[in-house]
Enzyme design. Structure first.
Site, mmCIF file in Angstrom:
data_model
loop_
_atom_site.group_PDB
_atom_site.id
_atom_site.type_symbol
_atom_site.label_atom_id
_atom_site.label_comp_id
_atom_site.label_asym_id
_atom_site.label_seq_id
_atom_site.Cartn_x
_atom_site.Cartn_y
_atom_site.Cartn_z
ATOM 1 N N GLY A 124 0.811 -1.215 0.000
ATOM 2 C CA GLY A 124 0.000 0.000 0.000
ATOM 3 C C GLY A 124 0.840 1.259 0.000
ATOM 4 C CD GLU A 127 -1.227 8.213 1.666
ATOM 5 O OE1 GLU A 127 -1.552 9.419 1.809
ATOM 6 O OE2 GLU A 127 -0.542 7.586 2.479
ATOM 7 N N GLY A 131 0.212 10.019 -5.684
ATOM 8 C CA GLY A 131 0.359 8.963 -6.692
ATOM 9 C C GLY A 131 1.791 8.944 -7.195
ATOM 10 C CB ILE A 337 -5.437 -6.893 -37.615
ATOM 11 C CG1 ILE A 337 -4.203 -6.081 -38.046
ATOM 12 C CG2 ILE A 337 -5.480 -8.236 -38.348
ATOM 13 C CD1 ILE A 337 -2.881 -6.690 -37.660
ATOM 14 N N GLY A 339 -10.879 -5.698 -37.488
ATOM 15 C CA GLY A 339 -12.011 -4.924 -38.006
ATOM 16 C C GLY A 339 -13.127 -4.832 -36.974
ATOM 17 C CD GLU A 363 4.614 -2.530 -9.814
ATOM 18 O OE1 GLU A 363 5.829 -2.499 -9.633
ATOM 19 O OE2 GLU A 363 3.915 -3.536 -9.680
ATOM 20 C CB SER A 366 4.664 6.487 -19.884
ATOM 21 O OG SER A 366 4.106 5.224 -20.175
HETATM 22 C C1 LIG Z 1 -20.060 -0.688 -33.399
HETATM 23 C C2 LIG Z 1 -20.179 -0.955 -34.864
HETATM 24 C C3 LIG Z 1 -21.211 -0.393 -35.572
HETATM 25 C C4 LIG Z 1 -21.366 -0.647 -36.939
HETATM 26 N N1 LIG Z 1 -22.458 -0.145 -37.625
HETATM 27 C C5 LIG Z 1 -22.681 -0.518 -38.905
HETATM 28 C C6 LIG Z 1 -23.870 -0.138 -39.598
HETATM 29 O O1 LIG Z 1 -24.699 0.574 -39.034
HETATM 30 N N2 LIG Z 1 -24.049 -0.547 -40.846
HETATM 31 C C7 LIG Z 1 -23.151 -1.339 -41.511
HETATM 32 O O2 LIG Z 1 -23.375 -1.690 -42.660
HETATM 33 N N3 LIG Z 1 -21.999 -1.716 -40.894
HETATM 34 C C8 LIG Z 1 -21.739 -1.331 -39.604
HETATM 35 N N4 LIG Z 1 -20.586 -1.724 -38.976
HETATM 36 C C9 LIG Z 1 -19.612 -2.539 -39.699
HETATM 37 C C10 LIG Z 1 -18.308 -1.738 -40.077
HETATM 38 O O3 LIG Z 1 -18.529 -0.835 -41.090
HETATM 39 C C11 LIG Z 1 -17.267 -2.809 -40.482
HETATM 40 O O4 LIG Z 1 -16.911 -3.484 -39.300
HETATM 41 C C12 LIG Z 1 -16.054 -2.194 -41.155
HETATM 42 O O5 LIG Z 1 -16.384 -1.740 -42.441
HETATM 43 C C13 LIG Z 1 -14.916 -3.174 -41.303
HETATM 44 O O6 LIG Z 1 -15.345 -4.357 -41.908
HETATM 45 P P1 LIG Z 1 -15.033 -5.757 -41.200
HETATM 46 O O7 LIG Z 1 -15.375 -5.668 -39.783
HETATM 47 O O8 LIG Z 1 -15.642 -6.822 -42.021
HETATM 48 O O9 LIG Z 1 -13.432 -5.851 -41.287
HETATM 49 P P2 LIG Z 1 -12.594 -6.380 -42.531
HETATM 50 O O10 LIG Z 1 -13.035 -5.751 -43.769
HETATM 51 O O11 LIG Z 1 -12.505 -7.837 -42.474
HETATM 52 O O12 LIG Z 1 -11.166 -5.765 -42.176
HETATM 53 C C14 LIG Z 1 -10.241 -6.391 -41.324
HETATM 54 C C15 LIG Z 1 -8.919 -5.676 -41.447
HETATM 55 O O13 LIG Z 1 -8.388 -5.838 -42.754
HETATM 56 C C16 LIG Z 1 -8.108 -4.590 -43.347
HETATM 57 N N5 LIG Z 1 -8.317 -4.706 -44.803
HETATM 58 C C17 LIG Z 1 -9.401 -5.174 -45.466
HETATM 59 N N6 LIG Z 1 -9.181 -5.115 -46.757
HETATM 60 C C18 LIG Z 1 -7.953 -4.594 -46.958
HETATM 61 C C19 LIG Z 1 -7.154 -4.284 -48.102
HETATM 62 N N7 LIG Z 1 -7.605 -4.477 -49.343
HETATM 63 N N8 LIG Z 1 -5.932 -3.747 -47.909
HETATM 64 C C20 LIG Z 1 -5.478 -3.513 -46.669
HETATM 65 N N9 LIG Z 1 -6.172 -3.800 -45.553
HETATM 66 C C21 LIG Z 1 -7.400 -4.326 -45.702
HETATM 67 C C22 LIG Z 1 -9.064 -3.632 -42.673
HETATM 68 O O14 LIG Z 1 -8.631 -2.306 -42.778
HETATM 69 C C23 LIG Z 1 -9.048 -4.159 -41.249
HETATM 70 O O15 LIG Z 1 -7.893 -3.697 -40.605
HETATM 71 C C24 LIG Z 1 -20.412 -1.451 -37.612
HETATM 72 C C25 LIG Z 1 -19.324 -1.959 -36.900
HETATM 73 C C26 LIG Z 1 -19.224 -1.740 -35.539
HETATM 74 C C27 LIG Z 1 -18.062 -2.341 -34.798
HETATM 75 C C1 LIG Z 2 -5.255 -1.255 -11.525
HETATM 76 C C2 LIG Z 2 -4.297 -0.519 -10.648
HETATM 77 C C3 LIG Z 2 -3.561 -1.213 -9.692
HETATM 78 C C4 LIG Z 2 -2.689 -0.512 -8.827
HETATM 79 N N1 LIG Z 2 -2.047 -1.223 -7.843
HETATM 80 C C5 LIG Z 2 -1.339 -0.517 -6.887
HETATM 81 C C6 LIG Z 2 -0.795 -1.184 -5.748
HETATM 82 O O1 LIG Z 2 -0.916 -2.402 -5.598
HETATM 83 N N2 LIG Z 2 -0.153 -0.432 -4.797
HETATM 84 C C7 LIG Z 2 0.001 0.917 -4.933
HETATM 85 O O2 LIG Z 2 0.573 1.526 -4.042
HETATM 86 N N3 LIG Z 2 -0.489 1.565 -6.016
HETATM 87 C C8 LIG Z 2 -1.162 0.895 -6.991
HETATM 88 N N4 LIG Z 2 -1.708 1.562 -8.062
HETATM 89 C C9 LIG Z 2 -1.527 2.993 -8.163
HETATM 90 C C10 LIG Z 2 -0.573 3.437 -9.270
HETATM 91 O O3 LIG Z 2 0.748 3.126 -8.930
HETATM 92 C C11 LIG Z 2 -0.808 4.938 -9.497
HETATM 93 O O4 LIG Z 2 -2.069 5.075 -10.108
HETATM 94 C C12 LIG Z 2 0.260 5.574 -10.344
HETATM 95 O O5 LIG Z 2 1.481 5.608 -9.662
HETATM 96 C C13 LIG Z 2 -0.117 6.992 -10.802
HETATM 97 O O6 LIG Z 2 -0.525 7.775 -9.707
HETATM 98 P P1 LIG Z 2 -1.899 8.635 -9.811
HETATM 99 O O7 LIG Z 2 -2.943 7.676 -10.245
HETATM 100 O O8 LIG Z 2 -2.103 9.341 -8.540
HETATM 101 O O9 LIG Z 2 -1.652 9.635 -10.987
HETATM 102 P P2 LIG Z 2 -0.932 11.095 -10.887
HETATM 103 O O10 LIG Z 2 0.338 10.940 -10.163
HETATM 104 O O11 LIG Z 2 -1.923 12.074 -10.415
HETATM 105 O O12 LIG Z 2 -0.601 11.351 -12.406
HETATM 106 C C14 LIG Z 2 -1.526 11.941 -13.341
HETATM 107 C C15 LIG Z 2 -0.756 12.254 -14.609
HETATM 108 O O13 LIG Z 2 0.236 13.246 -14.333
HETATM 109 C C16 LIG Z 2 1.498 12.817 -14.731
HETATM 110 N N5 LIG Z 2 2.525 13.367 -13.863
HETATM 111 C C17 LIG Z 2 2.555 13.337 -12.501
HETATM 112 N N6 LIG Z 2 3.656 13.925 -12.050
HETATM 113 C C18 LIG Z 2 4.353 14.343 -13.141
HETATM 114 C C19 LIG Z 2 5.580 15.040 -13.344
HETATM 115 N N7 LIG Z 2 6.335 15.406 -12.316
HETATM 116 N N8 LIG Z 2 5.971 15.314 -14.612
HETATM 117 C C20 LIG Z 2 5.216 14.919 -15.656
HETATM 118 N N9 LIG Z 2 4.050 14.278 -15.544
HETATM 119 C C21 LIG Z 2 3.630 13.980 -14.288
HETATM 120 C C22 LIG Z 2 1.412 11.329 -14.650
HETATM 121 O O14 LIG Z 2 2.401 10.717 -15.466
HETATM 122 C C23 LIG Z 2 0.013 11.066 -15.157
HETATM 123 O O15 LIG Z 2 0.004 11.075 -16.562
HETATM 124 C C24 LIG Z 2 -2.526 0.883 -8.966
HETATM 125 C C25 LIG Z 2 -3.245 1.545 -9.953
HETATM 126 C C26 LIG Z 2 -4.124 0.887 -10.771
HETATM 127 C C27 LIG Z 2 -4.889 1.652 -11.799
#
Ligand SMILES: Cc1cc2nc3c(=O)[nH]c(=O)nc-3n(C[C@H](O)[C@H](O)[C@H](O)COP(=O)(O)OP(=O)(O)OC[C@H]3O[C@@H](n4cnc5c(N)ncnc54)[C@H](O)[C@@H]3O)c2cc1C
Ligand SMILES: Cc1cc2nc3c(=O)[nH]c(=O)nc-3n(C[C@H](O)[C@H](O)[C@H](O)COP(=O)(O)OP(=O)(O)OC[C@H]3O[C@@H](n4cnc5c(N)ncnc54)[C@H](O)[C@@H]3O)c2cc1C
Lengths: 379, 257
Positions: A124, A127, A131, A337, A339, A363, A366
């Site tokens: 722990g 806080e 953070g 990939i 889609g 921990e 970035s």
């Molecule tokens: C939340 C949601 C809402 C949606 N709503 C609608 C809707 O209302 N109506 C509707 O008709 N559709 C809808 N879609 C479908 C959406 O338009 C398709 O998912 C999208 O066009 C991609 O097609 P796919 O999922 O078949 O992927 P794919 O076509 O199989 O693509 C897979 C991967 O291959 C890549 N790829 C494919 N061909 C090539 C190529 N020739 N060269 C390089 N890369 C390629 C693609 O870029 C992608 O990275 C919805 C999808 C989601 C997730």
């Molecule tokens: C799922 C999960 C598990 C965790 N488990 C543990 C655990 O087991 N024990 C424990 O002790 N903690 C745990 N943590 C806490 C974790 O280590 C903190 O969330 C983390 O260190 C960031 O602290 P913060 O959330 O307060 O963010 P903040 O410190 O408020 O940071 C907010 C943003 O500001 C940036 N920032 C802060 N200071 C600077 C600076 N000087 N310069 C530039 N940028 C800055 C940060 O990079 C970040 O982008 C956990 C968190 C999560 C989400």
């Protein structure tokens, strides 16, 4: 230079991969949906002696090295990132500080049950208002009749609902106008100690993330972990090791996403061909494969340095930073990939993307990693 | 009880297998303990834990087999013997392997020998029975249950899905069928200890065997992959026409007389 695993590392890799594929991966989707902690998986890992992996045998540990810890964390995370973070936190946040800074008596009492899997390990530090700036700790521990009386809040603490005790940081006094921070081991069933498991998270839904509330929690002075006032230094050392775990976890998630994307690209036909025959998709997959390889090499290098007893802070930060950022990139591209299918839970990749995001935050964010690296290269 | 397990290193048939130059490509193949031998190892551990004794794993193979042998030790076997035939044998077969194993075992105090029912690569199922014959002890193949009471043994044997119950006695050789048990994962302490357990590496010379004693009885003529599964045909049209077409295809394409 030698890139081969030792016989033990190789056998651990095979065993844990088989275990992860057969026992961990099948329930991952359901557990994410139901936000169900993988207790059964960990019961089996405990049977296999994995819960104390890097700790000495005399405390019930496995006596294995940090590279083996990275191997196990990567394989578990590939199957289920929630399982991966639970394991990584158990070992590197829960067990490691006890092993590094505990007295013999504390190790017998608190490290042994972590190694046997009787309790989960937790740590722990964070806080609500401390953070990245963990030195901003407000939790206080006031000495009173041979006891610490602890008051304060911790947030985002992994595994605490399943931990019988955990180390936490608290302000124990003031020295030269500066806060004196110490680490104290606190049993979670102490009076006044509340663990709240109530977050609605983006990902890692099957892992346990909690708030701790401490109201006049009393523990004996002997529960101080390490030296008084060294709590800050200690957790920096602890986090160095933990970053190797998060790096390995990020590699595991990225690998899962890449493998799914590669397979899907070969199977999915559009425009009369498998989409893996389009150069646009090939280049994505080539980049994914390369980044994963590089990230893993860096994780292994940091782990290897630690095993050699050499300084590894910079490499641990680099591996964590690089692996977590490529994990986000790779999981994002894996969804791309796939889609429209990639946007659907049944295809797993959207979960990987949600899970990967934590690796850029936990921990040390970035930004904090870049601060650490900048300091270590002499800025 | 003196327990021996016969174990083979084999490639993982769940991974992609390729052939080049008439032999199976070993590069890139994953190697594992023959899965049926894993049941044998697990059963040996359970028998030892219940009745006491010692488990020796024996493998005929090459230097690479040490990995699988060590895995068996990590699972819980006590010691191992690796008979490395790499330099002596080019083309062995089941006769070769059985002869070597029997030669090693013939002057040992043997109570129980466990082997896999088949190796998933060659799939002959011969090595176990051949070893038992050479040692002149009883054997039962494809067992799914093993009960030992003193020197009496009750075995359930899988016969094509049915069960056969057999009573026999030690010394005995059995071969393990799927369903016998659930092989354990090696534990981490087991893995860490495996290197320290005794592993004897022997060659043919150590066994007083000449190459001609174990020369293969069979010859491999050719190795090839099964033909690729082709897409099925979906017949269309009126049912009567479909039936006619089906009969015609069965005659002309499937060559059914
Ligand atoms: C939340 C949601 C809402 C949606 N709503 C609608 C809707 O209302 N109506 C509707 O008709 N559709 C809808 N879609 C479908 C959406 O338009 C398709 O998912 C999208 O066009 C991609 O097609 P796919 O999922 O078949 O992927 P794919 O076509 O199989 O693509 C897979 C991967 O291959 C890549 N790829 C494919 N061909 C090539 C190529 N020739 N060269 C390089 N890369 C390629 C693609 O870029 C992608 O990275 C919805 C999808 C989601 C997730
Ligand atoms: C799922 C999960 C598990 C965790 N488990 C543990 C655990 O087991 N024990 C424990 O002790 N903690 C745990 N943590 C806490 C974790 O280590 C903190 O969330 C983390 O260190 C960031 O602290 P913060 O959330 O307060 O963010 P903040 O410190 O408020 O940071 C907010 C943003 O500001 C940036 N920032 C802060 N200071 C600077 C600076 N000087 N310069 C530039 N940028 C800055 C940060 O990079 C970040 O982008 C956990 C968190 C999560 C989400």
């Amino acid at each position: 230079m030698n890139f081969d695993f030792t016989a033990e590392q190789e056998m651990i890799r095979r065993t844990i991969r088989e275990f992860a594929e057969e026992e961990v991966a099948p329930g991952a989707l359901e557990r994410d949906r139901k936000k169900e902690f993988p207790l059964e998986v960990f019961r089996k890992l405990a049977d296999m002696g994995m819960m104390g992996l890097p700790f000495p045998e005399k405390y019930g540990g496995g006596g294995a090295d940090t590279i083996s810890f990275a191997i196990v964390t990567e394989e578990l995370s590939r199957a289920c990132a929630s399982t991966g973070i639970t394991y990584s936190a158990h070992i590197s946040l829960g067990g490691a500080p006890l092993h590094l800074f505990g007295t013999e008596e504390q190790k017998q009492k608190f490290l042994v049950p972590i190694c046997t899997g009787e309790t989960f390990g937790a740590f722990g530090l964070t806080e609500p208002s401390a953070g990245s700036d963990a030195g901003g700790t407000r939790t206080t521990a006031v000495e009173e009749n041979g006891e610490f009386v602890i008051n304060g809040n911790k947030c985002f603490i992994t595994n605490a609902s399943y931990a019988k005790h955990l180390a936490l940081t608290a302000v124990t006094g003031e020295k030269d106008g500066k806060k004196e921070i110490s680490a104290i081991i606190v049993p979670t069933n102490s009076n006044g100690f509340t663990v709240i498991n109530n977050y609605e998270k983006m990902g890692l839904n099957a892992s346990n993330t909690t708030e701790l509330v401490l109201e006049d929690v009393r523990v004996p002075i002997e529960h101080m972990l390490g030296k008084r006032g060294e709590g800050f230094k200690q957790f920096l050392v602890t986090l160095d090791g933990g970053r190797i775990g998060i790096g390995a976890m990020a590699v595991g998630i990225a690998r899962a996403a890449y493998e799914k994307a590669l397979q899907y690209a070969k199977e999915r036909k559009q425009f009369g061909k498998s989409i893996s025959q389009f150069q646009a998709i090939q280049f994505k997959l080539a980049d994914m494969a390369m980044k994963i390889e590089l990230a893993r090499n860096m994780v292994y290098k940091a782990a290897w340095l630690k095993d050699q007893g050499r300084p590894f802070s910079k490499e641990a930060s680099m591996c964590k930073l690089y692996a977590s950022e490529i994990s986000m990139e790779v999981t994002d591209q894996a969804v791309q990939i796939h889609g429209g299918y990639g946007y659907m839970k049944d295809y797993h990749v959207e979960r990987y993307m949600r899970d990967a995001k934590l690796t850029e935050i936990g921990e040390g964010t970035s930004e904090v990693q870049r601060m650490v690296i900048a300091r270590l290269i002499g800025c | 009880m003196n327990i021996f397990v016969l174990m083979k290193r084999t490639f993982d048939t769940e991974e992609k297998i390729t052939i080049s130059g008439g032999i199976i490509n070993e590069d890139g193949a994953e190697f594992i303990i023959n899965p049926y031998d894993e049941y044998a190892i697990e059963e040996a551990i359970q028998v030892r834990d219940a009745h006491g004794g010692e488990i020796t794993v024996i493998s005929v193979g090459n230097e690479e087999s040490e990995k699988q042998v060590r895995t068996a030790l990590a699972m819980g076997a006590d010691k191992a013997v690796l008979i490395n035939t790499e330099d002596d044998i080019e083309n062995g077969d089941q006769f070769t392997t059985a002869k070597i194993l029997a030669e090693y075992l013939k002057d040992k105090e043997v109570d129980l020998i466990l082997a896999g029912n088949v190796a998933i690569d060659g799939g002959s199922g011969q090595v176990g029975p051949r070893v038992a014959e050479l040692l002149n002890i009883p054997y039962v193949t494809t067992i799914t249950k093993l009960e030992i009471d003193g020197s009496n043994v009750t075995v359930v044997r899988d016969v094509e899905g049915d069960s056969e119950i057999i009573e026999t006695s030690l010394p005995l050789l059995v071969t393990a069928q799927q369903g016998l048990n659930e092989p354990r994962y090696p534990s981490l302490p087991g893995i860490m200890k495996a290197k320290k357990k005794p592993l004897d590496e022997l060659e043919l010379d150590d066994l007083d065997l000449e190459e001609e004693d174990i020369e293969a009885k069979t010859k491999t003529i050719e190795i090839y992959l099964p033909p690729k599964k082709e897409a099925g045909k979906v017949l269309e049209g009126e049912i009567a026409d479909q039936v006619k077409e089906l009969v015609r295809l069965l005659h002309t394409e499937a060559k059914v007389d």
